[in-house]
Design an enzyme around this catalytic site. Structure first.
Site, PDB file in Angstrom:
ATOM      1  N   ASP A 133      -5.731   1.433  10.327  1.00 17.10           N
ATOM      2  CA  ASP A 133      -7.166   1.200  10.484  1.00 17.10           C
ATOM      3  C   ASP A 133      -7.406   0.582  11.865  1.00 17.10           C
ATOM      4  OD1 ASP A 133      -9.833   0.662  10.179  1.00 17.10           O
ATOM      5  OD2 ASP A 133      -9.624  -0.711   8.503  1.00 17.10           O
ATOM      6  N   GLY A 163      -5.250  -1.200  13.464  1.00 17.52           N
ATOM      7  CA  GLY A 163      -3.996  -1.205  14.223  1.00 17.52           C
ATOM      8  C   GLY A 163      -3.274  -2.547  14.289  1.00 17.52           C
ATOM      9  N   ASP A 165      -5.609  -0.272  -2.177  1.00 15.87           N
ATOM     10  CA  ASP A 165      -6.320  -1.155  -3.106  1.00 15.87           C
ATOM     11  C   ASP A 165      -7.639  -1.661  -2.541  1.00 15.87           C
ATOM     12  OD1 ASP A 165      -5.029  -2.885  -1.089  1.00 15.87           O
ATOM     13  OD2 ASP A 165      -5.796  -4.521  -2.326  1.00 15.87           O
ATOM     14  N   GLY A 218       0.774  -1.245   0.000  1.00 16.67           N
ATOM     15  CA  GLY A 218       0.000   0.000   0.000  1.00 16.67           C
ATOM     16  C   GLY A 218       0.799   1.286   0.000  1.00 16.67           C
ATOM     17  N   ARG A 225      -4.960   0.683  -7.202  1.00 14.80           N
ATOM     18  CA  ARG A 225      -3.792   1.286  -6.537  1.00 14.80           C
ATOM     19  C   ARG A 225      -3.255   2.472  -7.324  1.00 14.80           C
ATOM     20  NH1 ARG A 225      -2.009  -2.044  -2.349  1.00 14.80           N
ATOM     21  NH2 ARG A 225      -2.224  -4.284  -2.653  1.00 14.80           N
ATOM     22  N   ASP A 265       0.676   3.103   4.607  1.00 19.27           N
ATOM     23  CA  ASP A 265      -0.347   3.818   3.863  1.00 19.27           C
ATOM     24  C   ASP A 265      -1.467   4.293   4.783  1.00 19.27           C
ATOM     25  OD1 ASP A 265      -1.262   1.227   4.328  1.00 19.27           O
ATOM     26  OD2 ASP A 265      -1.985   0.874   2.287  1.00 19.27           O
TER      27      ASP A 265
HETATM   28  P1  IMP Z   1      -4.900  -2.445  10.195  1.00 18.52           P
HETATM   29  O1  IMP Z   1      -3.899  -3.540  10.360  1.00 18.52           O
HETATM   30  O2  IMP Z   1      -6.287  -2.855  10.572  1.00 18.52           O
HETATM   31  O3  IMP Z   1      -4.496  -1.142  10.864  1.00 18.52           O
HETATM   32  O4  IMP Z   1      -5.018  -2.164   8.655  1.00 18.52           O
HETATM   33  C1  IMP Z   1      -3.969  -1.613   7.966  1.00 18.52           C
HETATM   34  C2  IMP Z   1      -3.855  -2.142   6.560  1.00 18.52           C
HETATM   35  O5  IMP Z   1      -5.116  -2.458   6.013  1.00 18.52           O
HETATM   36  C3  IMP Z   1      -3.273  -1.068   5.677  1.00 18.52           C
HETATM   37  O6  IMP Z   1      -1.893  -1.249   5.524  1.00 18.52           O
HETATM   38  C4  IMP Z   1      -4.007  -1.222   4.386  1.00 18.52           C
HETATM   39  O7  IMP Z   1      -3.282  -2.058   3.520  1.00 18.52           O
HETATM   40  C5  IMP Z   1      -5.311  -1.885   4.749  1.00 18.52           C
HETATM   41  N1  IMP Z   1      -6.420  -0.903   4.836  1.00 18.52           N
HETATM   42  C6  IMP Z   1      -6.995  -0.374   5.930  1.00 18.52           C
HETATM   43  N2  IMP Z   1      -7.992   0.476   5.634  1.00 18.52           N
HETATM   44  C7  IMP Z   1      -8.048   0.505   4.282  1.00 18.52           C
HETATM   45  C8  IMP Z   1      -8.871   1.220   3.333  1.00 18.52           C
HETATM   46  O8  IMP Z   1      -9.751   2.039   3.662  1.00 18.52           O
HETATM   47  N3  IMP Z   1      -8.607   0.976   2.024  1.00 18.52           N
HETATM   48  C9  IMP Z   1      -7.643   0.123   1.608  1.00 18.52           C
HETATM   49  N4  IMP Z   1      -6.851  -0.557   2.445  1.00 18.52           N
HETATM   50  C10 IMP Z   1      -7.054  -0.369   3.772  1.00 18.52           C
HETATM   51 MG    MG Z   2      -4.110  -3.461   1.335  1.00 20.03          MG
END
Ligand code: IMP
Ligand code: MG
Length: 184
Positions: free
Chosen positions: A115, A117, A170, A56, A176, A112
């Site tokens: 979300d 975490g 993506d 990302g 992307r 990127d």
């Molecule tokens: P986390 O591990 O839940 O914090 O999510 C982080 C990863 O999920 C990021 O590196 C992104 O690749 C993907 N991600 C989270 N939110 C989005 C979104 O709104 N669109 C696309 N990818 C996302």
């Molecule tokens: Mg992703």
């Protein structure tokens, strides 16, 4: 949505795009600001390693490093947490883990979007275990859903609770290369 952005989105197959959330010019301006702040923060550091979390961050990282006026090295880490869905599975899997030296270096992890975490929750302790001189995180977007043990020192924008695509982000590997960030 009718605009040049909508037209472009259709051309690349992103027909379901609901709105432009961060236009290209806004991202560009913010990346320059972040590069200046990062340059100031690390001035005097002889050994900066910018570590991009793939996939990302690839566009963000490419733009960001070109605004950092310091010697640095670039490497990547690949972790996956989403599969093909729009909701984080919470499970983070490493696909590529760099063999580059972390110990005693200033490491800037570039992500990127934060979300739920989970990704940071796995990657940050892993890197800290390799004893960097310092570790900071720079995230283009932060949904502010959770408080992290280690919050990014630099955040481009607070992101809305929507599923975002473009500028590296993506949905099931598509979109992307959209030059702005939109919501699906
Ligand atoms: P986390 O591990 O839940 O914090 O999510 C982080 C990863 O999920 C990021 O590196 C992104 O690749 C993907 N991600 C989270 N939110 C989005 C979104 O709104 N669109 C696309 N990818 C996302
Ligand atoms: Mg992703």
């Amino acid at each position: 949505m009718t605009s040049p952005e909508a037209e472009l989105a259709r051309t690349i197959g992103a027909d379901g795009l609901r709105r432009v959330v961060f236009p290209r010019e806004r991202i560009e301006a913010r990346v320059v600001q972040m590069g200046e702040e990062i340059t100031r923060h690390y001035s005097g550091s002889p050994d900066l390693l910018v570590l991009g979390l793939l996939k990302g961050s690839f566009i963000f990282l490419a733009d960001l490093v070109r605004t950092i006026r310091l010697p640095l090295h670039v490497d990547f880490l690949i972790a996956e947490s989403y599969g093909a869905g729009r909701v984080s599975s919470g499970e983070v899997r490493f696909v590529y883990d760099p063999s580059v030296r972390i110990e005693n270096r200033d490491v800037l992890l570039v992500e990127d979007i934060v979300d739920g975490g989970s990704t940071m929750g796995v990657v940050v302790p892993l890197l800290l275990g390799r004893r960097p001189k310092s570790l900071e995180v720079c995230a283009l977007l932060h949904k502010r859903r959770v408080r992290l043990a280690k919050e990014p020192r630099w955040v481009g924008f607070d992101a809305p609770e929507e599923f975002l695509v473009g500028y590296g982000l993506d949905h099931a590997e598509s979109f992307r290369h959209l030059p702005f960030i939109g919501s699906l």
